[in-house]
Design a protein around this motif. Structure first.
Motif, PDB file in Angstrom:
ATOM      1  N   ALA A   1      -2.018  -5.316  -7.517  1.00  0.00           N
ATOM      2  CA  ALA A   1      -1.465  -4.500  -8.744  1.00  0.00           C
ATOM      3  C   ALA A   1      -0.248  -5.024  -9.232  1.00  0.00           C
ATOM      4  O   ALA A   1       0.180  -4.426 -10.271  1.00  0.00           O
ATOM      5  N   GLY A   2       0.539  -5.876  -8.253  1.00  0.00           N
ATOM      6  CA  GLY A   2       1.796  -6.293  -8.558  1.00  0.00           C
ATOM      7  C   GLY A   2       2.064  -6.975  -7.208  1.00  0.00           C
ATOM      8  O   GLY A   2       1.501  -7.583  -6.353  1.00  0.00           O
ATOM      9  N   ASP A   3       3.660  -7.460  -7.231  1.00  0.00           N
ATOM     10  CA  ASP A   3       4.127  -8.039  -6.160  1.00  0.00           C
ATOM     11  C   ASP A   3       4.176  -7.257  -4.774  1.00  0.00           C
ATOM     12  O   ASP A   3       4.195  -5.999  -5.128  1.00  0.00           O
ATOM     13  N   TYR A   4       3.960  -7.536  -3.846  1.00  0.00           N
ATOM     14  CA  TYR A   4       3.834  -6.788  -2.571  1.00  0.00           C
ATOM     15  C   TYR A   4       5.219  -6.782  -1.962  1.00  0.00           C
ATOM     16  O   TYR A   4       5.722  -7.988  -1.438  1.00  0.00           O
ATOM     17  N   ASP A   5       5.844  -5.782  -1.922  1.00  0.00           N
ATOM     18  CA  ASP A   5       7.195  -5.682  -1.450  1.00  0.00           C
ATOM     19  C   ASP A   5       7.235  -5.515   0.264  1.00  0.00           C
ATOM     20  O   ASP A   5       7.490  -4.184   0.629  1.00  0.00           O
TER      21      ASP A   5
ATOM     22  N   LEU B   1     -17.909   4.896 -11.436  1.00  0.00           N
ATOM     23  CA  LEU B   1     -17.963   3.847 -10.819  1.00  0.00           C
ATOM     24  C   LEU B   1     -16.575   3.720  -9.846  1.00  0.00           C
ATOM     25  O   LEU B   1     -15.606   4.179 -10.166  1.00  0.00           O
ATOM     26  N   SER B   2     -16.934   3.184  -8.629  1.00  0.00           N
ATOM     27  CA  SER B   2     -15.617   3.139  -7.858  1.00  0.00           C
ATOM     28  C   SER B   2     -15.338   1.765  -7.326  1.00  0.00           C
ATOM     29  O   SER B   2     -16.531   0.818  -7.101  1.00  0.00           O
ATOM     30  N   PRO B   3     -14.223   1.193  -7.193  1.00  0.00           N
ATOM     31  CA  PRO B   3     -14.181  -0.311  -6.906  1.00  0.00           C
ATOM     32  C   PRO B   3     -14.685  -0.528  -5.562  1.00  0.00           C
ATOM     33  O   PRO B   3     -14.532   0.263  -4.578  1.00  0.00           O
ATOM     34  N   GLU B   4     -15.255  -1.617  -5.150  1.00  0.00           N
ATOM     35  CA  GLU B   4     -15.474  -2.264  -3.925  1.00  0.00           C
ATOM     36  C   GLU B   4     -14.387  -2.993  -3.644  1.00  0.00           C
ATOM     37  O   GLU B   4     -13.950  -3.072  -2.324  1.00  0.00           O
ATOM     38  N   ALA B   5     -13.767  -3.764  -4.453  1.00  0.00           N
ATOM     39  CA  ALA B   5     -12.428  -4.473  -4.271  1.00  0.00           C
ATOM     40  C   ALA B   5     -11.475  -3.590  -3.604  1.00  0.00           C
ATOM     41  O   ALA B   5     -11.134  -2.312  -4.011  1.00  0.00           O
ATOM     42  N   ASN B   6     -10.484  -4.058  -2.796  1.00  0.00           N
ATOM     43  CA  ASN B   6      -9.309  -3.426  -2.197  1.00  0.00           C
ATOM     44  C   ASN B   6      -8.239  -3.686  -3.197  1.00  0.00           C
ATOM     45  O   ASN B   6      -7.776  -4.733  -3.343  1.00  0.00           O
ATOM     46  N   ILE B   7      -7.718  -2.459  -3.807  1.00  0.00           N
ATOM     47  CA  ILE B   7      -6.828  -2.585  -4.864  1.00  0.00           C
ATOM     48  C   ILE B   7      -5.503  -2.272  -4.093  1.00  0.00           C
ATOM     49  O   ILE B   7      -5.329  -1.359  -3.473  1.00  0.00           O
ATOM     50  N   ILE B   8      -4.450  -3.187  -4.124  1.00  0.00           N
ATOM     51  CA  ILE B   8      -3.232  -2.994  -3.542  1.00  0.00           C
ATOM     52  C   ILE B   8      -2.037  -2.649  -4.475  1.00  0.00           C
ATOM     53  O   ILE B   8      -1.846  -3.544  -5.205  1.00  0.00           O
ATOM     54  N   LEU B   9      -1.911  -1.465  -4.212  1.00  0.00           N
ATOM     55  CA  LEU B   9      -0.771  -0.808  -5.289  1.00  0.00           C
ATOM     56  C   LEU B   9       0.651  -1.224  -4.682  1.00  0.00           C
ATOM     57  O   LEU B   9       1.081  -1.463  -3.655  1.00  0.00           O
TER      58      LEU B   9
ATOM     59  N   CYS C   1       4.704 -12.165  -2.280  1.00  0.00           N
ATOM     60  CA  CYS C   1       5.008 -11.066  -1.235  1.00  0.00           C
ATOM     61  C   CYS C   1       6.361 -11.528  -1.071  1.00  0.00           C
ATOM     62  O   CYS C   1       6.837 -12.281  -0.834  1.00  0.00           O
ATOM     63  N   LYS C   2       6.882 -10.188  -0.201  1.00  0.00           N
ATOM     64  CA  LYS C   2       8.352 -10.475   0.192  1.00  0.00           C
ATOM     65  C   LYS C   2       8.439 -11.520   1.456  1.00  0.00           C
ATOM     66  O   LYS C   2       9.253 -12.083   1.350  1.00  0.00           O
ATOM     67  N   TYR C   3       7.466 -11.113   2.263  1.00  0.00           N
ATOM     68  CA  TYR C   3       7.419 -11.962   3.502  1.00  0.00           C
ATOM     69  C   TYR C   3       6.121 -12.366   3.888  1.00  0.00           C
ATOM     70  O   TYR C   3       4.941 -11.478   3.557  1.00  0.00           O
ATOM     71  N   PHE C   4       5.943 -13.742   4.460  1.00  0.00           N
ATOM     72  CA  PHE C   4       4.426 -14.036   4.902  1.00  0.00           C
ATOM     73  C   PHE C   4       4.469 -14.516   6.103  1.00  0.00           C
ATOM     74  O   PHE C   4       5.228 -15.636   6.463  1.00  0.00           O
ATOM     75  N   ILE C   5       3.636 -13.833   6.920  1.00  0.00           N
ATOM     76  CA  ILE C   5       3.500 -14.482   8.480  1.00  0.00           C
ATOM     77  C   ILE C   5       2.249 -14.745   9.061  1.00  0.00           C
ATOM     78  O   ILE C   5       1.451 -13.953   8.816  1.00  0.00           O
ATOM     79  N   GLU C   6       2.116 -15.906   9.590  1.00  0.00           N
ATOM     80  CA  GLU C   6       0.752 -16.126  10.162  1.00  0.00           C
ATOM     81  C   GLU C   6       0.917 -16.359  11.809  1.00  0.00           C
ATOM     82  O   GLU C   6       2.001 -16.597  12.301  1.00  0.00           O
ATOM     83  N   TYR C   7      -0.069 -15.686  12.398  1.00  0.00           N
ATOM     84  CA  TYR C   7      -0.006 -15.954  14.077  1.00  0.00           C
ATOM     85  C   TYR C   7      -1.110 -16.557  14.599  1.00  0.00           C
ATOM     86  O   TYR C   7      -2.255 -16.412  13.769  1.00  0.00           O
ATOM     87  N   GLU C   8      -1.045 -17.146  15.656  1.00  0.00           N
ATOM     88  CA  GLU C   8      -2.358 -17.899  16.348  1.00  0.00           C
ATOM     89  C   GLU C   8      -2.829 -17.123  17.549  1.00  0.00           C
ATOM     90  O   GLU C   8      -3.966 -17.650  17.880  1.00  0.00           O
TER      91      GLU C   8
END
Ligand SMILES: Cc1cc2nc3c(=O)[nH]c(=O)nc-3n(C[C@H](O)[C@H](O)[C@H](O)COP(=O)(O)OP(=O)(O)OC[C@H]3O[C@@H](n4cnc5c(N)ncnc54)[C@H](O)[C@@H]3O)c2cc1C
Length: 340
Positions: free
Chosen positions: A59-63, A332-340, A21-28
């Motif tokens: 489905a690819g890199d997350y921009d 059939l429909s995917p149960e998985a969350n597909i991120i385009l 992904c372009k940026y990754f942020i965690e918060y507490e």
């Protein structure tokens, strides 16, 4: 705010695809999350909240920005002789919460033992297994509006729960971030033992007094381990497709053709058919595209042999959907969350 650029998602998602992904942020805390929402970086980029990444297929890199919660508090809000209300932070690992409940003799989570992921997603996905859905124990869901940063609470009814479904997957998709969930658990013994190995467990006991949550948990873990890939060893998102619910008319036609087809009567007019059986019976067991393959022990699972790309998984998903549609007339429909 600790923001990491070009962050690999391979090890924080159970499908283990080579994406970033372009940026990754965690918060507490909710406070920190509000700061993120008010930042320029946040306003200028799209964002996606994730939990344990166990139901995500990129489905690819997350921009954009991937957000992850480390809110991990656990508060007992109310306790009576009959029940307890617990608020759990969204970042708690779901199975740690299950272990906590069992250790305190709080009934309700044991059938959901060993489901990967975190508390926040449990309320989004309406996780379920062995005859229990988490919506049966959810009282309220505390959220933050992704646009305004305002705090909002949804009652169980407002969450519009259905089979692996909620308002957060439909009307409110990507609109709210779950920060904590309130669960109401019974302090009086209450078991659901209607499914497969749990039914045998019940039959093996001479009296109901002998039943224990720990025994149920152990049976479930053993059964799951024998059927599902361990996400640490084999990449997957568990069940890739939902079990389709079809009309009685279509079911009757198919059942005449395939008398060994398992089914579950939902209503007089609707019948649920295991997607895994449809896929296996279509001859796709072990079928492979690139590094993605249909898992031999459970055909509902698309697995990664360690070298799968997003394209391999997406191509296999499409191939399975097309094959099942052609053979049975079922989409059939995917149960998985597909991120385009
Ligand atoms: C081996 C295996 C077995 C599985 N078995 C089962 C099973 O028996 N039953 C079952 O129901 N599921 C099962 N799953 C699927 C998965 O574990 C669940 O869907 C789980 O709830 C996903 O949790 P997560 O934290 O990993 O969420 P993620 O996969 O990270 O996210 C799932 C969705 O929830 C959203 N989300 C996550 N956290 C938040 C938040 N705090 N606020 C708002 N949105 C959020 C994400 O945007 C995404 O849309 C299995 C998965 C695997 C890999």
């Amino acid at each position: 705010m600790n923001c990491i650029e070009n962050y690999p998602l391979t090890d924080i998602t159970t499908m283990h695809l080579p994406v970033k992904c372009k940026y990754f942020i965690e918060y507490e805390s909710v406070f920190e999350l509000k700061e993120i929402i008010n930042s320029e970086l946040y306003v200028q980029n799209k964002s996606l909240q994730i939990g344990g990444g166990s139901n995500l297929v990129f489905a690819g890199d997350y921009d954009g920005i991937i957000l992850h919660s480390k809110i991990k508090f656990l508060n007992i809000l109310k306790e009576t002789p009959d029940y307890v209300i617990i608020e759990a932070g969204a970042g708690i690992v779901w199975d740690d919460f299950v272990k906590f409940c069992i250790s305190k003799n709080f009934y309700g989570t044991e059938n959901l033992s060993s489901i990967p992921g975190e508390v926040g997603a449990s309320a989004v996905q309406n996780i379920g297994s062995y005859g229990v859905e988490v919506c049966e124990i959810i009282l309220q869901v505390h959220c933050l509006d992704k646009k305004t940063g305002n705090e909002t609470t949804f009652t169980n009814a407002q969450c519009q729960y259905g089979y692996r479904d909620s308002i957060f997957k439909n009307e409110y998709k990507d609109k709210y971030i779950v920060t904590s969930v309130e669960y109401k658990l019974s302090k009086q013994p209450k078991f659901t033992l209607t499914y497969g190995p749990l039914k045998h467990y019940k039959e093996s006991l001479s009296s109901d007094d002998e039943m224990s949550m720990s025994a149920i948990r152990n049976i479930i873990i053993k059964t799951r381990d024998s059927k599902l890939p361990n996400p640490m060893e084999i990449g997957s998102v568990g069940s890739f497709f939902k079990n389709p619910i079809v009309s009685r008319d279509l079911f009757d036609i198919l059942y005449r053709q395939y008398p060994s087809m398992p089914f579950y009567q939902v209503t007089d007019a609707l019948v649920k058919i295991p997607a895994g059986w449809l896929i296996e019976n279509a001859g796709l067991k072990g079928f492979k595209i690139g590094g993605a393959y249909v898992y031999e022990k459970q055909c509902l699972v698309i697995a990664n042999n360690g070298h799968a790309s997003s394209n391999d998984v997406m191509a296999l998903c499409k191939y399975i959907i097309d094959t099942v549609k052609e053979k049975y007339g079922i989409l059939l429909s995917p149960e998985a969350n597909i991120i385009l």
